[in-house]
Motif scaffolding. Structure first.
Motif, PDB file in Angstrom:
ATOM      1  N   LEU A 128      37.337  67.125  68.033  1.00  0.00           N
ATOM      2  CA  LEU A 128      37.475  65.725  67.431  1.00  0.00           C
ATOM      3  C   LEU A 128      38.629  65.079  68.283  1.00  0.00           C
ATOM      4  O   LEU A 128      38.614  64.091  68.791  1.00  0.00           O
ATOM      5  CB  LEU A 128      37.675  65.889  66.084  1.00  0.00           C
ATOM      6  N   ASP A 136      44.132  58.928  64.482  1.00  0.00           N
ATOM      7  CA  ASP A 136      43.235  57.907  64.673  1.00  0.00           C
ATOM      8  C   ASP A 136      41.850  58.314  65.505  1.00  0.00           C
ATOM      9  O   ASP A 136      41.505  57.486  66.445  1.00  0.00           O
ATOM     10  CB  ASP A 136      43.788  56.591  65.354  1.00  0.00           C
ATOM     11  N   THR A 213      43.908  77.374  72.403  1.00  0.00           N
ATOM     12  CA  THR A 213      43.986  75.758  72.302  1.00  0.00           C
ATOM     13  C   THR A 213      43.590  75.181  73.563  1.00  0.00           C
ATOM     14  O   THR A 213      44.620  75.387  74.756  1.00  0.00           O
ATOM     15  CB  THR A 213      45.335  75.336  71.863  1.00  0.00           C
ATOM     16  N   GLU A 371      51.484  63.212  56.915  1.00  0.00           N
ATOM     17  CA  GLU A 371      51.613  61.761  56.780  1.00  0.00           C
ATOM     18  C   GLU A 371      50.187  61.291  56.554  1.00  0.00           C
ATOM     19  O   GLU A 371      49.957  60.467  55.668  1.00  0.00           O
ATOM     20  CB  GLU A 371      52.243  60.987  58.047  1.00  0.00           C
ATOM     21  N   ILE A 375      48.666  59.646  52.896  1.00  0.00           N
ATOM     22  CA  ILE A 375      48.002  58.352  53.053  1.00  0.00           C
ATOM     23  C   ILE A 375      46.686  58.738  52.153  1.00  0.00           C
ATOM     24  O   ILE A 375      46.142  57.823  51.306  1.00  0.00           O
ATOM     25  CB  ILE A 375      47.457  57.832  54.373  1.00  0.00           C
TER      26      ILE A 375
HETATM   27  C1  LIG Z   1      47.602  74.474  67.765  1.00  0.00           C
HETATM   28  C2  LIG Z   1      46.541  72.975  67.520  1.00  0.00           C
HETATM   29  C3  LIG Z   1      45.185  73.269  67.327  1.00  0.00           C
HETATM   30  C4  LIG Z   1      44.394  72.202  66.968  1.00  0.00           C
HETATM   31  N1  LIG Z   1      43.052  72.597  66.873  1.00  0.00           N
HETATM   32  C5  LIG Z   1      42.262  71.439  66.939  1.00  0.00           C
HETATM   33  C6  LIG Z   1      40.691  71.680  66.920  1.00  0.00           C
HETATM   34  O1  LIG Z   1      40.083  72.712  67.007  1.00  0.00           O
HETATM   35  N2  LIG Z   1      39.804  70.483  66.972  1.00  0.00           N
HETATM   36  C7  LIG Z   1      40.422  69.305  66.981  1.00  0.00           C
HETATM   37  O2  LIG Z   1      39.808  68.243  67.134  1.00  0.00           O
HETATM   38  N3  LIG Z   1      41.857  68.738  67.105  1.00  0.00           N
HETATM   39  C8  LIG Z   1      42.665  69.966  66.895  1.00  0.00           C
HETATM   40  N4  LIG Z   1      44.057  69.933  66.796  1.00  0.00           N
HETATM   41  C9  LIG Z   1      44.531  68.446  66.923  1.00  0.00           C
HETATM   42  C10 LIG Z   1      45.303  67.955  65.651  1.00  0.00           C
HETATM   43  O3  LIG Z   1      44.154  67.817  64.630  1.00  0.00           O
HETATM   44  C11 LIG Z   1      46.049  66.585  65.906  1.00  0.00           C
HETATM   45  O4  LIG Z   1      46.810  66.974  66.757  1.00  0.00           O
HETATM   46  C12 LIG Z   1      46.362  66.107  64.662  1.00  0.00           C
HETATM   47  O5  LIG Z   1      45.279  65.508  64.232  1.00  0.00           O
HETATM   48  C13 LIG Z   1      47.519  64.902  65.083  1.00  0.00           C
HETATM   49  O6  LIG Z   1      47.040  63.961  66.118  1.00  0.00           O
HETATM   50  P1  LIG Z   1      47.629  63.768  67.398  1.00  0.00           P
HETATM   51  O7  LIG Z   1      48.398  64.900  67.880  1.00  0.00           O
HETATM   52  O8  LIG Z   1      47.079  62.961  68.181  1.00  0.00           O
HETATM   53  O9  LIG Z   1      49.043  62.924  66.678  1.00  0.00           O
HETATM   54  P2  LIG Z   1      48.981  61.421  66.402  1.00  0.00           P
HETATM   55  O10 LIG Z   1      47.852  60.889  65.636  1.00  0.00           O
HETATM   56  O11 LIG Z   1      49.608  60.674  67.545  1.00  0.00           O
HETATM   57  O12 LIG Z   1      50.409  61.347  65.401  1.00  0.00           O
HETATM   58  C14 LIG Z   1      51.738  61.057  65.739  1.00  0.00           C
HETATM   59  C15 LIG Z   1      52.672  61.127  64.774  1.00  0.00           C
HETATM   60  O13 LIG Z   1      52.398  59.616  64.121  1.00  0.00           O
HETATM   61  C16 LIG Z   1      51.958  59.834  62.734  1.00  0.00           C
HETATM   62  N5  LIG Z   1      50.967  58.987  62.299  1.00  0.00           N
HETATM   63  C17 LIG Z   1      49.734  58.885  63.014  1.00  0.00           C
HETATM   64  N6  LIG Z   1      48.889  57.795  62.275  1.00  0.00           N
HETATM   65  C18 LIG Z   1      49.880  57.486  61.253  1.00  0.00           C
HETATM   66  C19 LIG Z   1      49.651  56.571  60.245  1.00  0.00           C
HETATM   67  N7  LIG Z   1      48.431  55.871  60.030  1.00  0.00           N
HETATM   68  N8  LIG Z   1      50.470  56.554  58.983  1.00  0.00           N
HETATM   69  C20 LIG Z   1      51.673  57.084  59.256  1.00  0.00           C
HETATM   70  N9  LIG Z   1      51.964  58.335  60.307  1.00  0.00           N
HETATM   71  C21 LIG Z   1      50.897  58.278  61.188  1.00  0.00           C
HETATM   72  C22 LIG Z   1      51.364  61.444  62.537  1.00  0.00           C
HETATM   73  O14 LIG Z   1      51.723  61.720  61.231  1.00  0.00           O
HETATM   74  C23 LIG Z   1      52.388  61.893  63.564  1.00  0.00           C
HETATM   75  O15 LIG Z   1      53.576  62.348  62.854  1.00  0.00           O
HETATM   76  C24 LIG Z   1      44.882  71.082  67.231  1.00  0.00           C
HETATM   77  C25 LIG Z   1      46.272  70.661  67.302  1.00  0.00           C
HETATM   78  C26 LIG Z   1      47.038  71.896  67.462  1.00  0.00           C
HETATM   79  C27 LIG Z   1      48.525  71.469  67.572  1.00  0.00           C
END
Ligand SMILES: Cc1cc2nc3c(=O)[nH]c(=O)nc-3n(C[C@H](O)[C@H](O)[C@H](O)COP(=O)(O)OP(=O)(O)OC[C@H]3O[C@@H](n4cnc5c(N)ncnc54)[C@H](O)[C@@H]3O)c2cc1C
Length: 387
Positions: A128, A136, A213, A371, A375
């Protein structure tokens, strides 16, 4: 033993005991080395397959145990208490790689993929997250355009758990480029080896180091129409539902890590002597243990409650978010205290609690950050406008 364990059915207790036995006898001795070398736990996956642990909530007609989400959470907890990387592999395979096909797939898709996933013949994964779309996820840039009878998928995903080893990966892609925000996204079941579908770099991580990963690339991947999961443009709705349920699994993962750290800290405190007596007799240490127990038990109540609501067919999304948020943050507190109780030894790899601390951090990020959980919980409580 937790009082909650008394309310389990015979089947749930059997699954918990099976997971506990194999985790302690076989996964625990391999966990330290797997973390150090970042080696995928192939042998553990094979063993989970053999014991039927890769299809716990999968209905029996599709080859699973049909034992429900609480039994799955119990197995997650046991495995996470010794090797969180193995538990994360199980969570991604079950909640993300298998359940969406059961919940949203056609009968043909269920017959084709689910028995193989439940038996562990193939591993499942779910892509995803993209480099520019995490929390987002509606901002998905991967696209699927119609061509002939099927689709052509172009784009990239990141942080995909299990994908190097997976036979199937469910991915989301924008199918209606005119649709705004989270609309116009669809989900597809991709098979390993489809031309143009490549698995990229394996990430080197803080924790969960033995779990896989990876990045994914899609370059003109021709996907037959039969691989569309559910209805076109309904993908966002599907993954929101998938994550609701997945959060019970990540909550159980956090709970297991916390329980494992508590067990290690308790055993250590009873045998480590300072000032002529075991440190467990020092009130400051005993108080830390008490706080850890409260965090673990509260997490367990919240996670089991969310699982039970789901099994009863009642709304559970809010409770899953509450459980995941609390258990993840509790796991950070508990693993931090475990290191403190072990003192300098806690800081050393060999004593393992530092791994629990690093592993716990993922629970505050994956399947919706803390976070995002806040929400969800606030929205459920206050309504969308907050007024
Ligand atoms: C080891 C590992 C395994 C994973 N496995 C999978 C998987 O199998 N499949 C998959 O699809 N994904 C996977 N993920 C991804 C994971 O779901 C995302 O990293 C997570 O959803 C956060 O997205 P991002 O890293 O883009 O952070 P961002 O969305 O960029 O967030 C950065 C910061 O901003 C904050 N933030 C963002 N939006 C808001 C808001 N509206 N209000 C307040 N704060 C906010 C966040 O909480 C965070 O602190 C994995 C991640 C890791 C580290």
């Amino acid at each position: 033993m937790s009082s909650l364990a008394l309310d389990l059915t015979e089947e749930q207790a059997l699954i918990r005991d099976t997971a506990r036995e194999v985790a302690r006898a076989e996964f625990a001795p391999r966990a330290l080395k797997a973390d150090e070398t970042g080696t995928f736990p192939t042998e553990n996956v094979r063993k989970m397959a053999e014991l039927g642990l890769l299809g716990i909530p999968v209905p029996q007609e599709y080859g699973g145990a049909g034992a429900g989400v609480l039994a799955f959470a119990l197995a997650m907890e046991e495995i996470a208490s010794v090797c969180a990387s193995t538990a994360l592999t199980l969570a991604a395979h079950t909640s993300l790689g298998t359940m969406p096909i059961i919940d949203f797939g056609s009968e043909e898709q269920k017959r084709k993929y689910v028995p193989r996933l439940a038996a562990g013949e193939i591993l499942g994964s779910y892509g995803l997250t993209e480099p520019g779309a995490g929390s987002d996820a509606g901002g998905t840039q991967t696209k699927a355009r119609r061509e002939g009878e099927g689709y052509v998928v172009d784009g990239a995903k990141c942080f995909c758990t299990n994908a190097s080893y997976a036979g199937t990966t469910i991915v989301t892609a924008k199918t209606d480029l005119t649709a705004q925000g989270s609309r116009g996204i669809s989900a597809f079941i991709l098979e390993k080896g489809m031309p143009g579908f490549t698995v990229g770099k394996k990430e080197d991580k803080l924790g969960m180091r033995a779990s896989d990963t990876v990045q994914l690339r899609f370059e003109g991947v021709k996907v037959p129409a039969g691989q569309l999961l559910g209805k076109e443009n309904e993908g966002f709705h599907y993954f929101m539902k998938t994550l609701d349920s997945g959060r019970i699994g990540i909550g159980a993962l956090a709970l297991g890590i916390a329980q494992g750290a508590l067990d290690k800290a308790t055993a250590y405190a009873k045998q480590r002597k300072a000032f002529g007596k075991p440190i467990s007799q020092l009130q400051a240490v005993a108080n830390m243990i008490a706080d850890m127990v409260v965090d673990v038990e509260a997490s367990r109540h919240l996670i089991y409650q969310a699982a039970r609501l789901k099994e009863e067919g009642r709304p559970y999304g809010r409770e899953a978010s509450i459980g995941k948020l609390f258990a993840s943050e509790a796991a950070m507190r508990v693993t931090d205290k475990a290191i403190q109780i072990l003192g300098g030894y806690g800081y050393m790899q060999e004593y393992e609690v530092e791994r629990y601390y690093r592993d716990a951090k993922l629970c505050e990020i994956g399947e919706g950050t803390s976070e995002i959980q806040r929400i969800v919980i606030a929205r459920e409580t206050l309504g969308r406008t907050g007024s």
